[in-house]
Design a protein around this motif. Sequence first.
Motif, PDB file in Angstrom:
ATOM      1  N   ASP A 302       0.842  -1.200   0.000  1.00  0.00           N
ATOM      2  CA  ASP A 302       0.000   0.000   0.000  1.00  0.00           C
ATOM      3  C   ASP A 302       0.879   1.253   0.000  1.00  0.00           C
ATOM      4  OD1 ASP A 302      -2.336   1.400   0.061  1.00  0.00           O
ATOM      5  OD2 ASP A 302      -2.933   0.797   2.077  1.00  0.00           O
ATOM      6  N   ASP A 303       0.333   2.345  -0.482  1.00  0.00           N
ATOM      7  CA  ASP A 303       0.952   3.667  -0.371  1.00  0.00           C
ATOM      8  C   ASP A 303       2.372   3.709  -0.940  1.00  0.00           C
ATOM      9  OD1 ASP A 303      -1.378   4.349   0.937  1.00  0.00           O
ATOM     10  OD2 ASP A 303      -0.551   3.948   2.916  1.00  0.00           O
ATOM     11  N   GLU A 359      -3.948   4.884  -6.741  1.00  0.00           N
ATOM     12  CA  GLU A 359      -5.005   5.304  -5.807  1.00  0.00           C
ATOM     13  C   GLU A 359      -5.286   6.790  -5.922  1.00  0.00           C
ATOM     14  OE1 GLU A 359      -4.759   2.807  -1.790  1.00  0.00           O
ATOM     15  OE2 GLU A 359      -3.314   4.428  -1.928  1.00  0.00           O
TER      16      GLU A 359
HETATM   17 CA    CA Z   1      -3.273   3.571   0.207  1.00  0.00          CA
END
Ligand code: CA
Length: 399
Positions: A302-303, A359
């Motif tokens: 993630d991220d 995202e």
């Molecule tokens: Ca994220």
Amino acid sequence: MSERSPESHRLGPLFDRVLELAQVRLGMDIAWVSEFTEGRQVFRSVTGDHDRFGFSAGDGGNLEGSFCVRVIDGRLPNVVHDARTEPETSRLAVTADLDIGAYVGVPVRRRGGELYGMLCCVSHRPASALGDSDVAFLELLAQVVGEQLDDQAEIQREKDVVRRRVEQAISGDALSMVFQPIVGIATGSVIGCEALARFSGPPARPDIWFADAERAGLGPALELAAIERALASLPQLPAGVYLSVNASPSLLLSGLLMSSLGAVDAGRVVIEVTEHAAVDDYDTLLRAVGDLRAMGVRLAVDDAGAGFASLNHILRLRPDVIKLDISLTRGIDTDPVRRALAGALVGVAHDMGSTLVAEGVEGQGELDELKALGADAVQGYLLARPGPLPVQLGTPPKV
Ligand code: CA
Ligand code: C2E
Ligand code: CA
């Protein structure tokens, strides 16, 4: 001295430091803070010559035969220069038992004035030079100790409130899940959904809930509760659509996920590793992740691009999916540096045989740029906000 109290009843290092200052300044052999409780005094913090005095933090003693109770009720002054010759103290058993020469003691009070206990210093030798300025110094330290005790009690009360709130969310209905579609760029159709937690009470932001839970020692338990609620919705997702859930390395390491995932079609689950801090032990994490992958679960980082940790996660975990952080997506169509970084991460993903999901896509220009860079899928308000199932795309974007 007798009866050892639990370790949790000891005061912290700050109190030890205050006592060291008292002991050194007054030239005494031992210093302590005690709490008066049910006719006893319990030593909460002790510095100095524990061995010769024979007690340390956690021990308790009878209050009735002590110097301290006599200072409080006025039978003794704050300073005793020579306990062996002073009439009130020479006949106390504790004078001979602990071989007490000089004593200085002052009460410790809470902010409201309520008596907590005593701050005391003792030496084996008599000390005729002790006087009012020493008592004044100890009184000052006792005030700091009393205020700290109040502050610590307040912090503990707040922690208990947070802990109860998180426990209730785990077992009750304050926690529910919303779902945000992940759309394939090639087809324009929904390929997956990220499950995101929502809480009916404050704080409003889910990431604050998870941070609070972590501090209360309930981080993995709350994350697991969210994942289990998300997994319960898996049958409502269209066939071929995967479910993406968030998990910190500590949840992965806990082994708690194995049984939850054992009960579902693990091949439809992607776990997003959400951690901005460095991971100390990747070998152990890799073993835990390996067990889940063996069940068919896919892994996402993630991220990605939000910090150094995410690059390390990519290097060590070799995820199936890289999720490009919103900070790189935002304005990607107008910023060549963001474009270069995102393009590099698309290359990394494809070289590993993985896919890249961007995202936080809010604008058509961002989507067009991501498509040109070769991103595989997108997620963001442009396509749909997180919401209840079934997920619905807004105005079809031009993917
Ligand atoms: Ca994220
Ligand atoms: P995240 O995992 O990076 O989740 C993406 C966040 O970006 C979500 O915020 C989502 O609502 C938001 N988002 C999606 N599209 C857009 C967009 O186009 N623009 C903008 N500005 N934001 C967008 P949310 O739901 O508030 O979650 C925040 C963070 O809280 C998550 O970040 C995650 O770290 C944590 N979190 C949320 N739910 C869970 C959960 O169930 N488990 C765990 N462990 N963490 C969770
Ligand atoms: Ca996520």
